[in-house]
Design a protein around this motif. Structure first.
Motif, short mmCIF file in Angstrom:
data_model
loop_
_atom_site.label_atom_id
_atom_site.label_comp_id
_atom_site.label_asym_id
_atom_site.label_seq_id
_atom_site.Cartn_x
_atom_site.Cartn_y
_atom_site.Cartn_z
N ARG A 1 79.85 28.85 -30.08
CA ARG A 1 78.61 29.05 -30.85
C ARG A 1 77.42 28.41 -30.13
O ARG A 1 76.36 29.02 -30.00
N ARG B 1 74.16 30.38 -28.58
CA ARG B 1 72.78 30.05 -29.00
C ARG B 1 71.91 29.75 -27.77
O ARG B 1 70.77 30.21 -27.68
N THR C 1 70.40 36.63 -33.23
CA THR C 1 71.13 35.44 -32.77
C THR C 1 72.01 34.88 -33.88
O THR C 1 73.19 34.60 -33.67
N VAL D 1 76.04 34.74 -33.65
CA VAL D 1 76.73 33.45 -33.68
C VAL D 1 77.79 33.44 -34.80
O VAL D 1 78.92 32.99 -34.59
N SER E 1 81.80 33.35 -34.05
CA SER E 1 82.58 32.28 -34.66
C SER E 1 83.81 32.85 -35.36
O SER E 1 84.92 32.29 -35.25
#
Length: 149
Positions: free
Chosen positions: A30, A34, A47, A51, A55
């Motif tokens: 993650r 980012r 984004t 993410v 995950s």
């Protein structure tokens, strides 16, 4: 945040993370995504969705890929010239994932349902000529809503 300009002739931007099959690798993936999204100047909403979905895929790979110790999980992020972000997660387990309906009492089992609901496209396939599988999703950078299928 401005949307990056993408031209059909632009070269894809591509990065891969190789992480151990360990719970800590989920948060590491993650953080790496980012950081890369900031470098690529991706819209915040893309984004955040990317993410979240990464995950979920990393968690599935860590929890369900019952393989020998030392095997890695690979996460690859490709930003193509047509304004699509494709993220794939590869592990050494041959079993292809299937979305399921989790009951309200279930503590897990909603990851692929999230991917199915939030991604513009997604899929899973065996690795060509190798051990394991790749699960991937795509997000359109220029659309504020999920593509209709």
């Amino acid at each position: 945040m401005p949307t990056p300009h993408h031209s059909p002739t632009a070269l894809p931007q591509d990065i891969e993370f190789r992480l151990p099959r360990h719970a800590r690798s989920v948060s590491r993936a993650r953080a790496l995504l980012r950081e890369q999204a900031t470098s690529w100047k991706l819209p915040d909403e893309v984004t955040e969705t990317a993410v979240l979905l990464l995950s979920e895929l990393m968690t599935n790979a860590y929890r369900h890929a019952k393989v020998s110790p030392g095997r890695e999980i690979r996460a690859r992020c490709v930003l193509d010239g047509d304004g699509r972000l494709r993220i794939s997660v590869t592990d050494a387990n041959d079993t292809l994932p299937m979305p399921r309906e989790a009951s309200p009492e279930d503590e897990s089992g909603r990851g692929l349902a999230l991917v199915e609901a939030l991604a513009d496209d997604w899929g899973a396939e065996p690795r060509p000529g190798g051990i394991g599988k790749t699960v991937w999703f795509e997000l359109e950078l220029n659309s504020g809503t999920r593509a209709e299928t």
